[in-house]
Design a protein around this motif. Structure first.
Motif, PDB file in Angstrom:
ATOM      1  N   VAL A 207      60.956  59.295  42.989  1.00 47.55           N
ATOM      2  CA  VAL A 207      60.069  59.103  41.840  1.00 47.55           C
ATOM      3  C   VAL A 207      59.436  60.449  41.500  1.00 47.55           C
ATOM      4  O   VAL A 207      59.191  61.261  42.395  1.00 47.55           O
ATOM      5  CB  VAL A 207      58.999  58.025  42.153  1.00 47.55           C
ATOM      6  CG1 VAL A 207      58.135  58.407  43.354  1.00 47.55           C
ATOM      7  CG2 VAL A 207      58.096  57.775  40.938  1.00 47.55           C
ATOM      8  N   CYS A 209      56.281  61.878  40.720  1.00 46.58           N
ATOM      9  CA  CYS A 209      54.850  61.560  40.817  1.00 46.58           C
ATOM     10  C   CYS A 209      54.079  62.755  40.261  1.00 46.58           C
ATOM     11  O   CYS A 209      53.832  63.720  40.977  1.00 46.58           O
ATOM     12  CB  CYS A 209      54.498  61.291  42.285  1.00 46.58           C
ATOM     13  SG  CYS A 209      52.766  60.847  42.549  1.00 46.58           S
ATOM     14  N   PHE A 214      54.759  59.625  36.474  1.00 44.29           N
ATOM     15  CA  PHE A 214      54.254  58.387  37.081  1.00 44.29           C
ATOM     16  C   PHE A 214      53.019  58.660  37.936  1.00 44.29           C
ATOM     17  O   PHE A 214      52.943  59.681  38.632  1.00 44.29           O
ATOM     18  CB  PHE A 214      55.355  57.712  37.915  1.00 44.29           C
ATOM     19  CG  PHE A 214      56.505  57.281  37.047  1.00 44.29           C
ATOM     20  CD1 PHE A 214      56.479  56.041  36.416  1.00 44.29           C
ATOM     21  CD2 PHE A 214      57.558  58.142  36.784  1.00 44.29           C
ATOM     22  CE1 PHE A 214      57.501  55.661  35.558  1.00 44.29           C
ATOM     23  CE2 PHE A 214      58.590  57.774  35.924  1.00 44.29           C
ATOM     24  CZ  PHE A 214      58.557  56.524  35.311  1.00 44.29           C
ATOM     25  N   SER A 219      54.052  55.239  41.548  1.00 41.45           N
ATOM     26  CA  SER A 219      55.024  55.841  42.473  1.00 41.45           C
ATOM     27  C   SER A 219      55.126  55.016  43.750  1.00 41.45           C
ATOM     28  O   SER A 219      56.222  54.790  44.274  1.00 41.45           O
ATOM     29  CB  SER A 219      54.607  57.277  42.811  1.00 41.45           C
ATOM     30  OG  SER A 219      54.549  58.054  41.632  1.00 41.45           O
ATOM     31  N   VAL A 235      60.542  62.322  47.265  1.00 43.56           N
ATOM     32  CA  VAL A 235      59.559  62.322  46.171  1.00 43.56           C
ATOM     33  C   VAL A 235      59.518  63.680  45.467  1.00 43.56           C
ATOM     34  O   VAL A 235      59.524  64.714  46.130  1.00 43.56           O
ATOM     35  CB  VAL A 235      58.142  61.982  46.729  1.00 43.56           C
ATOM     36  CG1 VAL A 235      57.108  61.949  45.608  1.00 43.56           C
ATOM     37  CG2 VAL A 235      58.147  60.655  47.481  1.00 43.56           C
ATOM     38  N   ALA A 237      57.004  65.951  43.704  1.00 44.09           N
ATOM     39  CA  ALA A 237      55.542  66.005  43.613  1.00 44.09           C
ATOM     40  C   ALA A 237      55.005  67.428  43.539  1.00 44.09           C
ATOM     41  O   ALA A 237      55.662  68.374  43.966  1.00 44.09           O
ATOM     42  CB  ALA A 237      54.930  65.297  44.827  1.00 44.09           C
ATOM     43  N   GLY A 245      50.930  63.061  45.438  1.00 46.18           N
ATOM     44  CA  GLY A 245      52.319  62.730  45.758  1.00 46.18           C
ATOM     45  C   GLY A 245      52.731  63.110  47.172  1.00 46.18           C
ATOM     46  O   GLY A 245      53.501  62.387  47.816  1.00 46.18           O
TER      47      GLY A 245
END
Ligand code: NIG
Ligand code: FE
Length: 397
Positions: A207, A209, A214, A219, A235, A237, A245
């Motif tokens: 995701v 983040c 998001f 997330s 992730v 982030a 994140g």
């Protein structure tokens, strides 16, 4: 069929025990990447069968003379977005003239990707993989994320799975235009029918983040749903600014958190105490004119660092691990040995693999012969094609 690669001037094994146990090849003192000199490697089928001093090498069906040059493990590029249509050269040109990078640019690639046929996308991916192999990359992770509908995300993970086992479902890359201002509804789609369609083709869930993509709550929903379906988390982030994140990734036991351009001291401490790898993507800072993250700070704190290209049409359209190594050494405080480790064994850690990123008996025979006497030359001679020969699963390509 066995092949002996011999007369290797400098062999980076990433197996710190390799030196003393491997015969008379002298390991460098304080060497953490298992360097051997005047070394040889025996390949048997798709695996490495023996590593040691050239003088004591076993016989083989075929002999390859490295002529004193350096050999390293094949690069493990643990972060890419190779399945997409179109490109964004004009956006890059504008950015070089001062425009700021933002997550929203992803949407223009979504339109071009949806408009492309399977065969067009396939041909594109194969072209990138050939380009990567020629530059020494023998393992590539591929993310979806430019489809953003159930049918298109399924298409992208399915096409990625045709060429690599390291497939990541990134339906939560950005909220598509048709869900503008309905991010939570889009997350319902991602963790419902889209995950159902994509999970069978994927190993990982990811995701983005970040502000403009998001929230941490969204997330968490994405990652937890993926984990419940048997996918392992990774992730995106702290690419565009500090956020939560990294903490989320560490809490959920992510294999890797990627970007980390803006890390707080708390993030660094959490990463250092975890099994989560921090994957740095120097091509992104290069192509978006953001500050380079301080890899020295991370390594000195005990964080495991990987390097990857993040090949994508928006933030980083390089597929060159040697380029990333050169930038990491020049601008991020890594030593050449650390950068080569991060681009090989580090990438393997980020993918939770122990059969790649290392030159040791039993590992996959993925090797790169450099047209240079040392791995230092990868940073010392930036932009020069130093990859002389590549073996992938024991086959010279
Ligand atoms: O890893 N950060 C999110 N995704 C990509 C960029 C995608 C794009 O700009 O198209 C990345 O940088
Ligand atoms: Fe990415």
């Amino acid at each position: 069929m066995t092949t002996l690669l011999t007369n290797i001037g400098e062999l980076t094994t990433n197996a710190p025990g390799a030196g003393p146990s491997a015969g008379s090849g002298a390991p460098d003192s304080g060497d953490s990447v298992g360097t051997l000199h005047e070394a040889a490697v025996l390949i048997d089928g798709d695996r490495i069968a023996w590593v040691g001093a050239a003088a004591g090498a076993p016989p083989a069906d075929e002999i390859v003379d490295a002529a004193g040059r350096a050999v390293i493990p094949g690069f493990v590029d643990s972060h890419s977005h190779l399945v997409f249509g179109g490109d964004r050269a004009v956006e890059f040109e504008e950015r070089m003239a001062g425009r700021k990078y933002a997550a929203g640019g992803i949407r223009s690639t979504v339109a071009a990707t949806r408009a492309a046929t399977d065969d067009e996308l396939r041909a594109r991916v194969r072209g990138f993989l050939d380009e990567m192999l020629a530059q020494g990359t023998t393992t590539v992770e591929i993310k979806s994320g430019y489809g953003l509908s159930v049918a298109d995300e399924e298409r992208l993970v399915r096409l990625a799975a045709e060429v690599t086992p390291e497939v990541t479902f990134l339906g939560a890359h950005v909220v598509p235009a048709e869900y503008a201002d309905r991010g939570d509804e889009y997350v319902d789609l991602v963790i419902g029918p889209m995950l159902d369609a994509c999970a069978p083709h994927a190993r990982w869930i990811d995701v983005f983040c970040e502000t403009g993509a998001f929230t941490v709550a969204q997330s968490r929903r994405v990652l937890e749903a993926g984990i419940a379906r048997g996918l392992a988390p990774r992730v995106h982030a702290s690419q565009l600014g500090p956020g939560e994140g990294v903490a989320l990734a560490v809490e959920l036991g992510a294999a890797s958190v990627d970007h980390g351009t803006y890390l707080t001291d708390e993030d660094v401490a959490l990463l250092a105490a975890s099994d989560t790898v921090l994957t740095l993507l120097p091509g992104v800072e290069f192509s978006t004119r953001q500050p380079y993250p301080d890899a020295r700070r991370l390594i000195d704190a005990g964080v495991t660092v990987a390097l990857a290209c993040d090949t994508n049409p928006g933030s980083s359209f390089t597929s060159s691990m040697p380029f990333c190594i050169a930038v990491a050494v020049r601008d991020m405080g890594m030593t050449p040995a650390e950068a080569v480790w991060a681009a090989t064994a580090g990438g393997a850690r980020a993918l939770r693999r122990d059969d790649i990123g290392i030159i040791a008996p039993g590992a996959r025979a993925d090797l790169v012969l450099l047209d240079a006497p040392t791995r230092i030359h990868l940073a010392y001679r930036p932009g020069v094609p130093l990859v002389a020969r590549v073996w992938k699963d024991g086959v010279a390509v």
